[in-house]
Design an enzyme around this catalytic site. Structure first.
Site, PDB file in Angstrom:
ATOM      1  N   GLY A  46      25.846  11.015  26.154  1.00 30.26           N
ATOM      2  CA  GLY A  46      24.931  10.519  25.136  1.00 30.26           C
ATOM      3  C   GLY A  46      25.473  10.832  23.755  1.00 30.26           C
ATOM      4  O   GLY A  46      26.264  11.766  23.579  1.00 30.26           O
ATOM      5  N   CYS A  47      25.043  10.094  22.746  1.00 31.49           N
ATOM      6  CA  CYS A  47      25.595  10.278  21.400  1.00 31.49           C
ATOM      7  C   CYS A  47      25.241  11.650  20.825  1.00 31.49           C
ATOM      8  O   CYS A  47      26.119  12.371  20.336  1.00 31.49           O
ATOM      9  CB  CYS A  47      25.150   9.149  20.481  1.00 31.49           C
ATOM     10  SG  CYS A  47      23.363   8.916  20.356  1.00 31.49           S
ATOM     11  N   HIS A  48      23.959  12.039  20.862  1.00 29.05           N
ATOM     12  CA  HIS A  48      23.573  13.348  20.338  1.00 29.05           C
ATOM     13  C   HIS A  48      24.233  14.463  21.155  1.00 29.05           C
ATOM     14  O   HIS A  48      24.677  15.471  20.594  1.00 29.05           O
ATOM     15  CB  HIS A  48      22.057  13.514  20.377  1.00 29.05           C
ATOM     16  CG  HIS A  48      21.309  12.555  19.507  1.00 29.05           C
ATOM     17  ND1 HIS A  48      21.394  12.561  18.135  1.00 29.05           N
ATOM     18  CD2 HIS A  48      20.460  11.540  19.825  1.00 29.05           C
ATOM     19  CE1 HIS A  48      20.630  11.606  17.633  1.00 29.05           C
ATOM     20  NE2 HIS A  48      20.052  10.972  18.637  1.00 29.05           N
ATOM     21  N   THR A  73      27.097  14.346  22.595  1.00 30.66           N
ATOM     22  CA  THR A  73      28.505  14.415  22.213  1.00 30.66           C
ATOM     23  C   THR A  73      28.703  15.358  21.033  1.00 30.66           C
ATOM     24  O   THR A  73      29.571  16.240  21.045  1.00 30.66           O
ATOM     25  CB  THR A  73      29.035  13.013  21.863  1.00 30.66           C
ATOM     26  OG1 THR A  73      29.030  12.202  23.042  1.00 30.66           O
ATOM     27  CG2 THR A  73      30.444  13.072  21.305  1.00 30.66           C
ATOM     28  N   PHE A  88      30.818  11.633  13.563  1.00 26.93           N
ATOM     29  CA  PHE A  88      31.460  10.592  14.357  1.00 26.93           C
ATOM     30  C   PHE A  88      30.601   9.343  14.293  1.00 26.93           C
ATOM     31  O   PHE A  88      29.508   9.358  13.723  1.00 26.93           O
ATOM     32  CB  PHE A  88      31.650  11.059  15.811  1.00 26.93           C
ATOM     33  CG  PHE A  88      30.387  11.521  16.492  1.00 26.93           C
ATOM     34  CD1 PHE A  88      29.745  10.728  17.433  1.00 26.93           C
ATOM     35  CD2 PHE A  88      29.825  12.767  16.200  1.00 26.93           C
ATOM     36  CE1 PHE A  88      28.583  11.146  18.064  1.00 26.93           C
ATOM     37  CE2 PHE A  88      28.660  13.195  16.822  1.00 26.93           C
ATOM     38  CZ  PHE A  88      28.037  12.389  17.754  1.00 26.93           C
TER      39      PHE A  88
END
Length: 313
Positions: free
Chosen positions: A116-118, A120, A284
């Site tokens: 998941g983005c968070h 990461t 990012f």
């Protein structure tokens, strides 16, 4: 030797579109395409999934589980961009920089769960410190993660880009206030922490880019390293990595723009603070290293290509 066949199941979504954009011009794979009027046709999807050497699942959780059940062979490999399999048995977590030899872990895996983005941003900071036994497993971490609105998918993008959007969309909005965000299970498990962090995400009125920050009292770390020492530790951990790096330590305060790495597939950590307290911020692109870029990176490893092929450096 024939080119590997790759299929994106759910290509019309934000993540699927971004993966397709990275793969469309590549000549080392054969991209299987489903007709627009067949995208929800189970028979056609099943046919393409089983024809592919590797499938990206860019689907809601339930649909991703259903799609895996459509596989009728022992050959098709999967990268799932949904939340469904990130802590599931038999699935490898697709964050290459957290493994000493990702080509032997992700590269040989059949089923890979894209982070998941968070998660990461959180894991890039926390997981190495836990694995090196600098950050105690029982440390009560807190984390705040600022993201652009593209992470919310087509519906949220339409809301923010509407000419009639309300004033509330013109300022940062804290969400996940029940402290039960769907990324928390992977954040805890993959980091190795005994407990999930206290985590609040924030969405703001810009398209893409993330700044995920963890907060640390240094006196509770093993060896009580200063912020500058933590920076050097993480710099050594990520040395030689093409997509994850650590910015030089800055003695003076600075603004950290959340969209600084938008349009790239890289992640940069910045450690700030002093002897007693530290913050570590991962910046990012939520559509890059936070989603589609990471998925293509995993595909490259699984198919034996150069890890960064087709990615924006």
């Amino acid at each position: 030797m024939s080119k590997p066949k790759v299929f994106i199941d759910g290509q019309e979504g934000t993540t699927g579109l971004q993966i397709h954009e990275r793969l469309a011009g590549r000549e080392d794979i054969e991209l299987l395409v489903i007709a627009p009027d067949k995208r929800k046709d189970l028979t056609e999807r099943k046919k393409l999934i089983n024809a592919a050497d590797l499938v990206f699942l860019c689907l809601p959780d339930a649909a991703a589980v259903e799609a895996v059940g459509l596989i009728e062979n022992s050959r098709t490999r999967v990268i799932d961009a949904s939340t469904a399999h990130r802590t599931a048995p038999g699935w490898v977590y697709g964050f290459p920089e957290l493994y000493k030899k990702p080509e032997e872990v992700i590269g040989t895996a059949r089923f890979v769960a894209n982070p998941g983005c968070h998660a990461t941003g959180f894991l890039a900071s926390a997981a190495p410190l836990v694995s090196m036994r600098i950050l105690p497993r029982d440390y009560p971490l807190t984390c705040c993660s600022l993201t652009g609105y593209s992470g919310g998918g087509k519906k949220m993008i339409a809301q923010y880009e509407s000419k009639e959007k309300g004033e509330e969309l013109c300022s940062p909005r804290v969400y996940g206030t029940t402290l039960k965000h769907k990324h928390l299970p992977e954040m805890q498990k993959i980091s190795g922490l005994d407990n999930p962090p206290v985590f609040t995400p924030v969405v703001d009125d810009y398209y893409k880019g993330m700044a995920t920050t963890i907060y640390i009292h240094n006196r509770y770390l093993v060896g009580q390293p200063t912020a500058k020492e933590l920076s050097l530790i993480l710099m050594a951990y990520y040395a030689g990595q093409p997509l994850v790096s650590v910015a030089p330590y800055m003695e003076e305060p600075a603004y950290l723009a959340a969209n600084a790495l938008a349009g790239t597939d890289k992640l940069e950590l910045t450690v700030s603070g002093h002897e007693g307290q530290s913050i570590i911020t991962a910046r990012f692109d939520n559509l890059g290293k936070g989603a589609s870029g990471a998925a293509v990176q995993n595909m490259n490893l699984m198919l034996g290509f150069e890890e960064t092929r087709g990615l924006a450096l």
